[in-house]
Design an enzyme around this catalytic site. Structure first.
Site, PDB file in Angstrom:
ATOM      1  CD  GLU A 146     -22.622 -50.754  50.374  1.00  0.00           C
ATOM      2  OE1 GLU A 146     -22.277 -50.585  51.174  1.00  0.00           O
ATOM      3  OE2 GLU A 146     -22.984 -52.053  50.065  1.00  0.00           O
ATOM      4  CD  GLU A 400     -18.609 -49.965  34.087  1.00  0.00           C
ATOM      5  OE1 GLU A 400     -17.996 -50.874  33.784  1.00  0.00           O
ATOM      6  OE2 GLU A 400     -19.808 -50.236  34.951  1.00  0.00           O
TER       7      GLU A 400
END
Length: 423
Positions: A146, A400
C-alpha cells in the site's frame, strides 16, 4: 543431500523451455518492451497449452512421481524428495533468460497461488487452484503493498470486516504495485489474494489473506504503472470498496476472530515469501546469465577468448572481469538451489530464501551494468538487448522484499534477534 545436477524430468523440461525462450521470447523482447501493456497472447496461449499437455499445470510445485518397482512387489523402490520448487527454479531461470517481462505473463497462479499454498487449508487449495488448470489461461496475483505500507507490512490499512448477517467479509482499501493485477482481474477467470487486517490495533498479528476472484463487485483496477523494466508485465493499482467475499475465502483456519489466533496471518505471509523469494532469485540469475553470455559472444566475435585455467595475474583485464562475473553468477545459483531444495523437503528456509534473494538481486544488477559498460556505446544502444536487461535487472532487488529488508532477515537469523530487536 542437495542435488547439483537437475533430475532427468527437469533436464527434459529445460530443453523444451530453452526452445520456447529462443524462438518465442527473444524475438519479441524488444517489441513488448516498446509496447508496454500490450499482452503477449501468442506466448500465453502456447504456454497454457504446453503446461496442460505436459501435466505441469500452471507452474505450480509438483511432487516427483515414483514408478513401481518389481523388487518391492509393485511399490516404489525408494521414496525420493519432491522436486516442485527445484523444477520451478530451473523453469523460471530459463524463461527469464528468454525475457523476464514475458515470463511474468506466463499463465498460472503466480504469487496468488503461492499464498494459497502457504496459508490455505487443503479444501481451499483444491477449490481455488483448480481455476488455473482450466481450458483457458487464468492468472493469479497477490496484493499486499500500500502507499504507506511497503516493507512495513504492519502498516497495512486495508480492512476486512465480517458481516454477521450474510457471513461475508467486507474489504475496503487500496493496493499498489500488484504484479499481474490487471490480467488477474480483467483478462481471465483469475483471482487476487488480498492481505488485509481484521484488527487494525493488532499490527502484523491482525493480518489475514483473502481470496478475491475476478468479477467481484467493488473491486476495480484504477491504474497501470509505466515502468523502467519488465514492461511486458502489468503492474496495477487496485481499489476495494465494500467488496464482499464468502467467509471461506479467508485463507487458513476459520477461527480468525480471536486475538490469540491472529498471529497465524503474518506467519502465512512470511511463508509465502519463503517459497517465492528463491524463485525471484532464480529469475534474476536468468537475466544475469543472458547478459553475461551476450557479452562473451560479442567478445568472441571480436577475436577475444577467455583463457580459463591460467593464474589470475596472467589474465588480461577483460578476462578477469568475465571470470569475476561468472563467480558471482554461480554463487547466486548455488544459494537458489539450496533454498528450493529446503522448500521441497519441508525444511524451514527463511534465512536461505532471503540469502538467495539478496545475492541474486545484487549480482544481477552488477553483471548487467558491467555488461553494458564492457561493450561501450553498443551496450547503451537498442541494437542489442543488453540495455534492456540492465533495466529489467533492478526489480529483482526490489519486489518480494527489498535487498535491505532481506539483509535484515538474514542478520536476525544469524544473530538471534527478533524483528522488534533489530529493525
Amino acid at each position: 543431500m542437495i542435488e547439483f545436477e537437475p533430475p532427468k524430468p527437469i533436464q527434459m523440461l529445460s530443453t523444451a523451455l530453452e526452445t520456447v525462450a529462443v524462438n518465442m521470447m527473444r524475438p519479441k523482447s524488444r517489441y513488448f518492451d516498446e509496447h508496454e501493456h500490450e499482452i503477449p497472447w501468442d506466448y500465453i496461449n502456447f504456454m497454457h497449452m504446453a503446461l496442460r499437455q505436459t501435466g505441469a499445470g500452471s507452474l505450480a510445485p509438483t511432487e516427483r512421481k515414483e514408478k513401481p518397482s518389481e523388487e518391492t512387489g509393485g511399490a516404489p523402490k525408494e521414496k525420493r524428495p519432491p522436486i516442485g520448487y527445484q523444477q520451478l527454479a530451473y523453469t523460471l531461470e530459463i524463461l527469464s533468460w528468454g525475457d523476464c517481462g514475458m515470463y511474468l505473463t506466463t499463465p498460472g497462479g503466480g504469487l496468488g497461488a503461492a499464498a494459497i499454498e502457504a496459508a490455505g487449508t487443503p479444501e481451499q487449495k483444491e477449490k481455488f487452484l483448480a481455476r488455473f488448470k482450466g481450458e483457458k489461461p487464468a492468472f493469479g496475483a497477490m496484493a499486499m503493498t500500500e502507499a504507506q505500507a511497503g516493507s512495513d507490512t504492519s502498516a497495512i490499512r486495508t480492512t476486512a470486516v465480517l458481516d454477521p448477517q450474510t457471513n461475508e467479509w467486507v474489504l475496503n482499501g487500496e493496493k499498489i504495485f500488484v504484479t499481474a493485477g490487471h490480467k488477474s482481474l480483467c483478462e481471465s477467470d483469475g483471482l487476487v489474494v488480498v492481505w488485509a487486517t481484521i484488527d487494525p490495533s493488532a499490527g502484523r498479528a491482525g493480518m489475514r489473506a483473502f481470496v478475491v476472484p475476478a468479477g467481484t463487485p467493488g473491486v476495480k483496477v484504477t491504474k497501470l504503472e509505466h515502468k523502467m523494466g519488465i514492461r511486458a508485465s502489468d503492474t496495477a493499482s487496485i481499489v476495494l470498496q465494500d467488496a464482499r467475499v464468502p467467509f471461506d475465502h479467508l485463507l487458513g483456519s476459520a477461527e480468525v476472530v480471536k486475538a490469540t489466533e491472529t498471529a497465524k496471518g503474518f506467519k502465512g505471509a512470511m511463508a509465502t515469501f519463503d517459497a517465492t523469494r528463491p524463485l525471484v532469485a532464480a529469475s534474476a540469475v536468468g537475466v544475469a546469465r543472458a547478459a553475461l553470455e551476450e557479452v562473451k559472444k560479442m567478445l568472441e566475435e571480436q577475436g577475444v577468448t577467455i583463457r580459463y585455467g591460467i593464474p589470475r595475474q596472467k589474465m588480461t583485464a577483460i578476462e578477469r572481469e568475465i571470470v569475476d562475473m561468472e563467480v558471482l553468477l554461480r554463487s547466486a545459483w548455488l544459494l537458489v538451489l539450496k533454498a528450493v531444495w529446503m522448500a521441497d523437503n519441508k525444511r524451514p528456509n527463511s534465512k536461505e530464501a532471503s540469502m538467495a534473494k539478496v545475492r541474486a538481486g545484487d549480482i544481477v544488477t552488477k553483471i548487467t551494468q558491467r555488461a553494458v559498460e564492457l561493450v561501450g556505446p553498443l551496450g547503451f544502444s537498442q541494437e542489442y538487448l543488453l540495455e534492456k536487461w540492465f533495466r529489467d535487472a533492478k526489480i529483482s532487488d526490489i519486489y518480494e522484499g527489498t535487498g535491505q529488508i532481506n539483509r535484515l532477515i538474514v542478520a536476525r537469523h544469524i544473530l538471534g534477534y527478533t524483528g522488534r530487536e533489530l529493525r
